[in-house]
Every structure is written in C-alpha cells, then in structure tokens.
Design an enzyme around this catalytic site. Structure first.
Site, PDB file in Angstrom:
ATOM      1  CB  SER A 147      42.826  37.042  43.244  1.00  0.00           C
ATOM      2  OG  SER A 147      42.551  38.177  44.045  1.00  0.00           O
ATOM      3  CE1 TYR A 161      37.941  37.549  40.496  1.00  0.00           C
ATOM      4  CE2 TYR A 161      38.723  38.243  42.659  1.00  0.00           C
ATOM      5  CZ  TYR A 161      38.934  38.081  41.296  1.00  0.00           C
ATOM      6  OH  TYR A 161      40.133  38.444  40.741  1.00  0.00           O
TER       7      TYR A 161
HETATM    8  N1  LIG Z   1      42.996  43.665  38.191  1.00  0.00           N
HETATM    9  C1  LIG Z   1      43.113  43.166  39.403  1.00  0.00           C
HETATM   10  O1  LIG Z   1      43.154  43.911  40.395  1.00  0.00           O
HETATM   11  C2  LIG Z   1      43.200  41.676  39.617  1.00  0.00           C
HETATM   12  C3  LIG Z   1      43.529  41.227  40.908  1.00  0.00           C
HETATM   13  C4  LIG Z   1      43.616  39.863  41.132  1.00  0.00           C
HETATM   14  C5  LIG Z   1      43.394  38.960  40.102  1.00  0.00           C
HETATM   15  N2  LIG Z   1      43.070  39.428  38.863  1.00  0.00           N
HETATM   16  C6  LIG Z   1      42.810  38.431  37.815  1.00  0.00           C
HETATM   17  O2  LIG Z   1      43.548  38.719  36.663  1.00  0.00           O
HETATM   18  C7  LIG Z   1      42.863  38.227  35.510  1.00  0.00           C
HETATM   19  C8  LIG Z   1      42.794  39.324  34.459  1.00  0.00           C
HETATM   20  O3  LIG Z   1      42.003  40.389  34.962  1.00  0.00           O
HETATM   21  P1  LIG Z   1      42.149  41.897  34.481  1.00  0.00           P
HETATM   22  O4  LIG Z   1      42.342  42.704  35.696  1.00  0.00           O
HETATM   23  O5  LIG Z   1      43.116  41.999  33.381  1.00  0.00           O
HETATM   24  O6  LIG Z   1      40.647  42.155  33.984  1.00  0.00           O
HETATM   25  P2  LIG Z   1      40.067  42.643  32.569  1.00  0.00           P
HETATM   26  O7  LIG Z   1      38.597  42.709  32.766  1.00  0.00           O
HETATM   27  O8  LIG Z   1      40.799  43.840  32.089  1.00  0.00           O
HETATM   28  O9  LIG Z   1      40.433  41.428  31.599  1.00  0.00           O
HETATM   29  C9  LIG Z   1      39.768  40.187  31.644  1.00  0.00           C
HETATM   30  C10 LIG Z   1      39.662  39.675  30.214  1.00  0.00           C
HETATM   31  O10 LIG Z   1      39.023  38.386  30.270  1.00  0.00           O
HETATM   32  C11 LIG Z   1      38.079  38.347  29.215  1.00  0.00           C
HETATM   33  N3  LIG Z   1      37.030  37.364  29.500  1.00  0.00           N
HETATM   34  C12 LIG Z   1      36.059  37.450  30.444  1.00  0.00           C
HETATM   35  N4  LIG Z   1      35.253  36.379  30.358  1.00  0.00           N
HETATM   36  C13 LIG Z   1      35.725  35.608  29.347  1.00  0.00           C
HETATM   37  C14 LIG Z   1      35.303  34.379  28.762  1.00  0.00           C
HETATM   38  N5  LIG Z   1      34.223  33.728  29.214  1.00  0.00           N
HETATM   39  N6  LIG Z   1      36.031  33.869  27.740  1.00  0.00           N
HETATM   40  C15 LIG Z   1      37.108  34.534  27.263  1.00  0.00           C
HETATM   41  N7  LIG Z   1      37.549  35.707  27.770  1.00  0.00           N
HETATM   42  C16 LIG Z   1      36.865  36.232  28.802  1.00  0.00           C
HETATM   43  C17 LIG Z   1      37.519  39.763  29.139  1.00  0.00           C
HETATM   44  O11 LIG Z   1      36.864  40.017  27.917  1.00  0.00           O
HETATM   45  C18 LIG Z   1      38.784  40.585  29.329  1.00  0.00           C
HETATM   46  O12 LIG Z   1      39.420  40.838  28.104  1.00  0.00           O
HETATM   47  C19 LIG Z   1      41.486  37.760  36.004  1.00  0.00           C
HETATM   48  O13 LIG Z   1      41.503  36.344  36.170  1.00  0.00           O
HETATM   49  C20 LIG Z   1      41.355  38.437  37.353  1.00  0.00           C
HETATM   50  O14 LIG Z   1      40.523  37.735  38.242  1.00  0.00           O
HETATM   51  C21 LIG Z   1      42.969  40.768  38.596  1.00  0.00           C
END
Ligand SMILES: NC(=O)c1ccc[n+]([C@@H]2O[C@H](COP(=O)([O-])OP(=O)(O)OC[C@H]3O[C@@H](n4cnc5c(N)ncnc54)[C@H](O)[C@@H]3O)[C@@H](O)[C@H]2O)c1
Length: 253
Positions: A147, A161
């Site tokens: 991120s 985080y």
């Molecule tokens: N959306 C953003 O702005 C953003 C920015 C930077 C980084 N990210 C990173 O991108 C990745 C995906 O995030 P997203 O935005 O799609 O969020 P999201 O919440 O839509 O998806 C995350 C998924 O991970 C699953 N998950 C959580 N804990 C888990 C576990 N213990 N075992 C298995 N699955 C698990 C959740 O059920 C969900 O389906 C994450 O690592 C997040 O930190 C997202």
C-alpha cells in the site's frame, strides 16, 4: 542466445493463479482478470458468501475454499487439498485488513497479533506453501499487496496497518532476490481504491473519501479493476524482466 533467453514464455492460458482474499474488492477483480485472460484461479477467503458469488460467476475456471490465511495450518492443509491439476503456477498474496483504529498509546496486543497475522504472516505462509506445491511454469510470478501507506504511514490511527504494508514491501524485495530467476516477485502499492475496505478506513464516511479524492492528482479514487490490470501485467509474460518492484497504483498521490 543462452538456453534461458531462448525459453518460450507461456501465456496466462496455462496459468493457475492462487488469489488470497479473492472473494471481494481487488482480489475478486484479479480473479476476474485472470479468467478473462484465459487462466484459472484458486480463490481462498473467509467470506463464504463472496466465495459462492465468485463460483457462480466463473464455474469450472475457479476452485474455491474457505481458508483463513492467518492460520499456517489452514494454509498448508488447503494447499495439500488441491488436486495435481490445480497446482498453482502463480500466487497473489492479496488478503488484508485495516484492523481497529488505535493510537500508539492504546495498542492492544491481541489486535497487533491479528493484523500482523492477516497482513504479513499470511504472505510468508502463502509463499512457503506455494513454493512447496507449485507447478513449475516459465512465467512463474508472485504479486503481493502492499500500500502507499507503507511510505505515508497511513491514515491517523492506522500505524499498525501501515507497518504491515511496509513489511510486505520489504519482503517482496527480499523474496525477489531469493527466488530469482525461477519466480519473479513484485508488489502493488494502491492508494485509495473504491472497495469495501474503505468503510473500515473512513468509517463509511463517503464525504471524507471525496475530500481525500480532491487531493489526488487524478482527482478520484481508483477502481479494483484498475489495480487488477496492473496485477495481471505483473503476472504475465509482458513483465518478464520485472522483479523486486513495488508499483504505485495511486493516481499520482
Ligand atoms: N482498497 C484500497 O484502497 C487499498 C489500498 C491499499 C492496499 N490495499 C490492499 O489490497 C488488498 C485487498 O483489499 P481490498 O481493498 O480488496 O479489500 P476487501 O475488504 O474488499 O477485500 C479483502 C478480502 O480479504 C479477505 N480476508 C480478510 N481476512 C482474511 C483472512 N484471514 N483469510 C482469508 N481472507 C481474508 C476478506 O474476506 C476480503 O474478501 C488488501 O491487502 C489491502 O490492504 C487496498
């Protein structure tokens, strides 16, 4: 030309991409992109409803399992459960959580353990299991989700985080060196992407998202599909000479 240079790069059509957290947001968009590119995806998530929606969309192109990637034993067991035809060729360590907002003076040890396990230990567990079980592929690659919080420190109260995402970036660089030349390893560093996780960042305050978006040079949050495009590129033969990179997908933020 050496034997390695002459080796043909396989396309995504024979790729089996394991996507953790693939039931929602960015992970789901990566699954969609892999399938659209002719590949197959293994989807691990704790969200049963999201897994079932994904199964309905992709049928035989996906295999799904309810797996808590923070649990080393569960990851090893889920990998062992895959039939030889589903041995993964590529890996996307995507599952992640924001965790509870806490000031440094209030850090709760149980929450520290939970966020480290889901965001960081899961990458180590997933990578180890992948390396043990993977089907060798000339384009083998891992993509980790870091991120821009790794550099900015994240939103107030999200130091934990940000710390995990910094560690994922460091791990990516170390893994790229250790696993070359057989497996390329890169990370994506998204900025503000419109997925359900944003409700945990901004407490469902859409006004706050709009306010942040005005400070982004491209003037809007990104979409999960835009992050998935970058992931697909890093997984594909088009990125054959790219490893150890942490790529911002952040609208210039
Ligand atoms: N959306 C953003 O702005 C953003 C920015 C930077 C980084 N990210 C990173 O991108 C990745 C995906 O995030 P997203 O935005 O799609 O969020 P999201 O919440 O839509 O998806 C995350 C998924 O991970 C699953 N998950 C959580 N804990 C888990 C576990 N213990 N075992 C298995 N699955 C698990 C959740 O059920 C969900 O389906 C994450 O690592 C997040 O930190 C997202």
């Amino acid at each position: 030309m050496s034997a390695r240079q002459a080796m043909p790069q396989a396309s995504m059509t024979d790729a089996v991409v394991l996507v953790t957290g693939g039931a929602s947001g960015i992970g789901r968009a990566i699954v969609d992109a892999v399938v659209a590119a002719g590949g197959r995806a293994i989807v691990w998530d704790v969200d049963a409803a999201g897994l079932s929606t994904c199964a309905g969309a992709h049928g035989a192109r996906v295999t799904l399992a309810r797996v808590d990637v923070a649990d080393a034993g569960a990851v090893a067991a889920a990998m062992a459960d895959l039939t030889p035809d589903w041995a993964p060729t590529h890996l996307v360590n995507n599952a992640g959580i924001i965790g509870r907002r806490m000031r440094l003076s209030e850090m709760d040890p149980a929450e520290i353990d939970r966020v480290l396990a889901v965001n960081l230990k899961s990458v180590l567990y997933g990578t180890r299991a992948f390396l043990e079980r993977r089907r060798p592929h000339p384009g083998a690659a891992i993509v980790n989700l870091s991120s821009i919080a790794a550099r900015t420190g994240g939103m107030p109260g999200n130091a934990l985080y940000a710390t995990t995402k910094g560690a994922v970036a460091s791990l990516t660089i170390a893994a790229a060196k250790e696993l070359a030349p057989e497996v390329r390893v890169n990370a994506l560093a998204p900025g503000v992407i419109d997925t359900p996780i944003q409700d945990d960042v901004f407490g469902g305050d859409r006004g706050r998202v709009a306010e942040i978006a005005r400070a982004i040079p491209l003037q809007r949050p990104g979409t999960a599909a835009e992050v998935a495009e970058a992931a697909l590129w890093l997984l594909s033969p088009a990125a054959a000479y790219v490893t150890g990179t942490v790529l911002d997908i952040a609208g210039g933020r």
